[in-house]
Design a protein around this motif. Structure first.
Motif, PDB file in Angstrom:
ATOM      1  N   ILE A   1       0.834  -1.197   0.000  1.00  0.00           N
ATOM      2  CA  ILE A   1       0.000   0.000   0.000  1.00  0.00           C
ATOM      3  C   ILE A   1       0.877   1.260   0.000  1.00  0.00           C
ATOM      4  CG2 ILE A   1      -1.745   1.302   1.274  1.00  0.00           C
ATOM      5  CD1 ILE A   1      -2.816  -1.367   2.312  1.00  0.00           C
ATOM      6  N   ILE A   2       0.617   2.116  -0.977  1.00  0.00           N
ATOM      7  CA  ILE A   2       1.267   3.431  -1.035  1.00  0.00           C
ATOM      8  C   ILE A   2       0.151   4.466  -1.083  1.00  0.00           C
ATOM      9  CG2 ILE A   2       2.911   4.932  -2.214  1.00  0.00           C
ATOM     10  CD1 ILE A   2       4.108   2.439  -3.547  1.00  0.00           C
ATOM     11  N   ALA A   3      -0.202   4.989   0.075  1.00  0.00           N
ATOM     12  CA  ALA A   3      -1.265   5.984   0.187  1.00  0.00           C
ATOM     13  C   ALA A   3      -0.640   7.358   0.394  1.00  0.00           C
ATOM     14  CB  ALA A   3      -2.190   5.640   1.349  1.00  0.00           C
ATOM     15  N   ARG A   4      -0.937   8.283  -0.507  1.00  0.00           N
ATOM     16  CA  ARG A   4      -0.407   9.641  -0.412  1.00  0.00           C
ATOM     17  C   ARG A   4      -1.533  10.630  -0.716  1.00  0.00           C
ATOM     18  NH1 ARG A   4       2.908   6.695   1.334  1.00  0.00           N
ATOM     19  NH2 ARG A   4       5.173   6.727   1.035  1.00  0.00           N
ATOM     20  N   ASP A   5      -1.300  11.880  -0.449  1.00  0.00           N
ATOM     21  CA  ASP A   5      -2.343  12.892  -0.630  1.00  0.00           C
ATOM     22  C   ASP A   5      -2.758  13.042  -2.090  1.00  0.00           C
ATOM     23  OD1 ASP A   5      -2.336  13.331   2.086  1.00  0.00           O
ATOM     24  OD2 ASP A   5      -1.041  15.097   1.990  1.00  0.00           O
ATOM     25  N   THR A   6      -1.812  12.776  -3.018  1.00  0.00           N
ATOM     26  CA  THR A   6      -2.136  12.820  -4.442  1.00  0.00           C
ATOM     27  C   THR A   6      -1.674  11.537  -5.115  1.00  0.00           C
ATOM     28  OG1 THR A   6      -0.049  13.797  -5.199  1.00  0.00           O
ATOM     29  CG2 THR A   6      -1.772  15.326  -4.434  1.00  0.00           C
ATOM     30  N   GLU A   7      -2.321  11.222  -6.249  1.00  0.00           N
ATOM     31  CA  GLU A   7      -1.916  10.035  -6.997  1.00  0.00           C
ATOM     32  C   GLU A   7      -0.502  10.206  -7.544  1.00  0.00           C
ATOM     33  OE1 GLU A   7      -3.529   7.071 -10.539  1.00  0.00           O
ATOM     34  OE2 GLU A   7      -4.405   9.067 -10.319  1.00  0.00           O
ATOM     35  N   GLU A   8      -0.150  11.432  -7.933  1.00  0.00           N
ATOM     36  CA  GLU A   8       1.198  11.674  -8.468  1.00  0.00           C
ATOM     37  C   GLU A   8       2.268  11.347  -7.442  1.00  0.00           C
ATOM     38  OE1 GLU A   8      -1.794  13.530 -10.825  1.00  0.00           O
ATOM     39  OE2 GLU A   8      -1.372  13.790  -8.659  1.00  0.00           O
TER      40      GLU A   8
ATOM     41  N   LEU B   1      -3.087  -0.992  -4.787  1.00  0.00           N
ATOM     42  CA  LEU B   1      -3.551  -0.108  -3.713  1.00  0.00           C
ATOM     43  C   LEU B   1      -2.533   1.021  -3.572  1.00  0.00           C
ATOM     44  CD1 LEU B   1      -5.070  -2.547  -1.076  1.00  0.00           C
ATOM     45  CD2 LEU B   1      -6.088  -1.548  -3.135  1.00  0.00           C
ATOM     46  N   ILE B   2      -2.450   1.791  -4.639  1.00  0.00           N
ATOM     47  CA  ILE B   2      -1.456   2.861  -4.784  1.00  0.00           C
ATOM     48  C   ILE B   2      -2.188   4.090  -5.291  1.00  0.00           C
ATOM     49  CG2 ILE B   2       0.635   3.586  -6.009  1.00  0.00           C
ATOM     50  CD1 ILE B   2       1.227   0.476  -6.280  1.00  0.00           C
ATOM     51  N   GLY B   3      -2.193   5.154  -4.503  1.00  0.00           N
ATOM     52  CA  GLY B   3      -2.897   6.360  -4.915  1.00  0.00           C
ATOM     53  C   GLY B   3      -3.359   7.159  -3.725  1.00  0.00           C
ATOM     54  N   THR B   4      -4.455   7.870  -3.899  1.00  0.00           N
ATOM     55  CA  THR B   4      -5.018   8.674  -2.821  1.00  0.00           C
ATOM     56  C   THR B   4      -5.830   7.780  -1.885  1.00  0.00           C
ATOM     57  OG1 THR B   4      -7.078   9.116  -3.990  1.00  0.00           O
ATOM     58  CG2 THR B   4      -5.231  10.642  -4.402  1.00  0.00           C
ATOM     59  N   PRO B   5      -6.115   8.246  -0.673  1.00  0.00           N
ATOM     60  CA  PRO B   5      -6.981   7.460   0.211  1.00  0.00           C
ATOM     61  C   PRO B   5      -8.299   7.060  -0.446  1.00  0.00           C
ATOM     62  CG  PRO B   5      -5.905   9.178   1.474  1.00  0.00           C
ATOM     63  CD  PRO B   5      -5.541   9.412   0.030  1.00  0.00           C
ATOM     64  N   LYS B   6      -8.916   7.959  -1.188  1.00  0.00           N
ATOM     65  CA  LYS B   6     -10.191   7.652  -1.848  1.00  0.00           C
ATOM     66  C   LYS B   6     -10.023   6.549  -2.887  1.00  0.00           C
ATOM     67  CE  LYS B   6     -14.024   9.924  -4.323  1.00  0.00           C
ATOM     68  NZ  LYS B   6     -13.972   9.212  -5.600  1.00  0.00           N
TER      69      LYS B   6
ATOM     70  N   TYR C   1      -1.274   6.568   9.012  1.00  0.00           N
ATOM     71  CA  TYR C   1      -1.920   7.336   7.932  1.00  0.00           C
ATOM     72  C   TYR C   1      -3.081   6.540   7.352  1.00  0.00           C
ATOM     73  CZ  TYR C   1      -2.395  10.055   3.586  1.00  0.00           C
ATOM     74  OH  TYR C   1      -2.877  10.820   2.554  1.00  0.00           O
ATOM     75  N   PHE C   2      -2.865   5.255   7.129  1.00  0.00           N
ATOM     76  CA  PHE C   2      -3.919   4.396   6.580  1.00  0.00           C
ATOM     77  C   PHE C   2      -5.121   4.361   7.515  1.00  0.00           C
ATOM     78  CE2 PHE C   2      -6.146   0.409   5.999  1.00  0.00           C
ATOM     79  CZ  PHE C   2      -6.216   0.274   4.633  1.00  0.00           C
ATOM     80  N   GLY C   3      -4.867   4.170   8.809  1.00  0.00           N
ATOM     81  CA  GLY C   3      -5.953   4.086   9.767  1.00  0.00           C
ATOM     82  C   GLY C   3      -6.751   5.368   9.867  1.00  0.00           C
ATOM     83  N   GLN C   4      -6.091   6.502   9.690  1.00  0.00           N
ATOM     84  CA  GLN C   4      -6.770   7.792   9.840  1.00  0.00           C
ATOM     85  C   GLN C   4      -7.408   8.286   8.546  1.00  0.00           C
ATOM     86  OE1 GLN C   4      -3.879  10.475  11.555  1.00  0.00           O
ATOM     87  NE2 GLN C   4      -3.762   9.346  13.487  1.00  0.00           N
ATOM     88  N   ASN C   5      -6.833   7.908   7.403  1.00  0.00           N
ATOM     89  CA  ASN C   5      -7.278   8.500   6.140  1.00  0.00           C
ATOM     90  C   ASN C   5      -7.944   7.547   5.159  1.00  0.00           C
ATOM     91  OD1 ASN C   5      -6.061  11.417   6.223  1.00  0.00           O
ATOM     92  ND2 ASN C   5      -4.428  10.081   6.954  1.00  0.00           N
ATOM     93  N   VAL C   6      -7.586   6.263   5.207  1.00  0.00           N
ATOM     94  CA  VAL C   6      -8.147   5.300   4.258  1.00  0.00           C
ATOM     95  C   VAL C   6      -9.259   4.477   4.903  1.00  0.00           C
ATOM     96  CG1 VAL C   6      -7.659   3.373   2.705  1.00  0.00           C
ATOM     97  CG2 VAL C   6      -5.928   5.159   3.063  1.00  0.00           C
ATOM     98  N   LEU C   7      -9.016   3.947   6.071  1.00  0.00           N
ATOM     99  CA  LEU C   7      -9.968   3.032   6.695  1.00  0.00           C
ATOM    100  C   LEU C   7     -11.351   3.652   6.911  1.00  0.00           C
ATOM    101  CD1 LEU C   7     -10.352   0.188   7.675  1.00  0.00           C
ATOM    102  CD2 LEU C   7      -9.377   0.842   9.882  1.00  0.00           C
ATOM    103  N   PRO C   8     -11.468   4.918   7.358  1.00  0.00           N
ATOM    104  CA  PRO C   8     -12.809   5.495   7.484  1.00  0.00           C
ATOM    105  C   PRO C   8     -13.563   5.546   6.155  1.00  0.00           C
ATOM    106  CG  PRO C   8     -11.204   6.804   8.708  1.00  0.00           C
ATOM    107  CD  PRO C   8     -10.424   5.829   7.886  1.00  0.00           C
ATOM    108  N   LEU C   9     -12.849   5.772   5.060  1.00  0.00           N
ATOM    109  CA  LEU C   9     -13.490   5.785   3.743  1.00  0.00           C
ATOM    110  C   LEU C   9     -13.958   4.390   3.349  1.00  0.00           C
ATOM    111  CD1 LEU C   9     -11.077   8.167   1.777  1.00  0.00           C
ATOM    112  CD2 LEU C   9     -13.217   8.743   2.944  1.00  0.00           C
TER     113      LEU C   9
END
Length: 365
Positions: free
Chosen positions: A244-251, A309-314, A344-352
């Motif tokens: 998993i590479i979750a960042r604020d932007t896909e770039e 699973l690489i991109g923004t949290p959404k 970061y995953f727990g705070q930004n991805v998991l709720p979504l």
């Protein structure tokens, strides 16, 4: 088939009890194999919605893993540092005997309130077996041995006066006490992508791990597995590997992936690839783990980039829900910098993910 759409998808992480991180690359990985780092990581994961952790089994150095902590002992240490997290100890038939494993794990289960599980690893690294004087079996024979190992574990854990006559293991009137707290027994995981692996899972395992893949490939594996399990009167849950590479932007996320591959260690990746592909291609159908993996895929040990699973949290949350729709019950995750990225995953991805599950879960089936 049992409908599991209303059951939230679960999350596990690879325990870095082996040095070198989870990519075979010279890129910075702010991850450590030492116990202090891992205790804190387990606590972070538990606080951020992860249900499981999976310890790794390696006996010898290689492919960037110069140091390796033994997984059963390490699992117990992580369980002692947490209160809810379930830790899956990797065990390798051959070096381990099922009687010893059953007793070790029953004791740990008693001491930790029923939170240990086991991952039976059939083996892919021939050089490791040779180094420690263990006989290297052919591909399908390794899975046949693992199936006997699991049948022995279940028998020891659930019955008194257990007797068993197999080709690899034999027991006569054996009673283990105390037995594990978990009923009927601790969860049993296994991996593999070959025909032999899926057939074994259908017959005896509680959980089946598969290497990373796209949604279509994963769905096909799951449908095949669950049809076989149904014919045995069983159900099997499925976990898929993902880096998993979750960042604020896909770039930003794609740039991290590019950097990982650009800084890959070619010698280590190719050495791992040679050993791993030998194991995968050795299956009669040539479809085992890594059989068709590219150099870029092999930079991550378990084809974790393929799951995308690489991109923004959404973006990641939407893809996780797609995996769930394909039949996935658990995402087994790896990260570049474990502590901060799990948080970061727990705070930004998991709720979504949870919000999307609520939206997409039908009220009736």
């Amino acid at each position: 088939m049992t409908d599991t759409s209303k059951t939230p998808i679960q999350f596990a992480y690879w325990v870095p009890n082996v040095s070198g991180g989870l990519v075979v690359s010279k890129i910075e990985q702010r991850t450590s194999w030492d116990i202090d780092y891992n205790r804190k990581l387990a606590q972070i994961a538990e606080a951020n919605g992860f249900e499981y952790a999976l310890s790794q089994i390696r006996f010898t150095a290689g492919y960037g893993a110069e140091f390796q902590h033994e997984p059963v002992a390490f699992t117990h240490a992580l369980l002692a540092a947490t209160t809810k997290l379930k830790v899956i100890a990797a065990i390798l038939p051959g070096p381990w005997n099922p009687a010893v494993a059953a007793k070790q794990l029953a004791t740990i289960d008693q001491l930790t309130g029923g939170r240990v599980a086991v991952n039976i690893v059939s083996g892919w690294f021939k050089g490791e077996f040779t180094a420690i004087g263990e006989h290297w079996l052919e591909h399908d024979e390794r899975y046949r041995r693992s199936e006997e190992f699991i049948r022995a574990l279940k028998g020891i854990w659930t019955t008194d006066n257990f007797s068993f006559r197999g080709d690899f293991y034999r027991f006569t009137d054996y009673t283990l006490r105390p037995k594990p707290l978990q009923q009927p027994h601790p969860e049993i995981f296994q991996g593999g992508s070959s025909r032999a692996a899926r057939d074994m899972a259908a017959r005896v395992s509680d959980w089946y791990f598969t290497n990373g893949n796209n949604v279509e490939g994963i769905r096909a594996q799951i449908e095949d597995l669950r049809a076989k399990a149904a014919a045995e009167g069983r159900t099997v849950k499925v976990g898929v590997n993902a880096f998993i590479i979750a960042r604020d932007t896909e770039e930003e996320a794609r740039a991290v992936l590019d950097d990982i591959i650009a800084q890959a260690d070619p010698e280590a990746v190719n050495a791992f690839g040679d050993a791993a592909k030998q194991a995968g291609r050795a299956s009669p159908e040539g479809e085992g783990n890594w059989a068709k993996s590219t150099f870029e895929d092999l930079v991550q040990y378990n084809d974790g980039f393929k799951t995308n699973l690489i991109g923004t949290p959404k973006q990641i949350a939407e893809r996780i829900v797609e995996l769930k729709a394909a039949g996935v019950d658990l995402v087994l995750s790896a990260f570049l910098h474990f502590q901060e990225e799990i948080e970061y995953f727990g705070q930004n991805v998991l709720p979504l993910v949870r919000a999307l599950e609520d939206v997409r879960t039908p009220e009736t089936v």
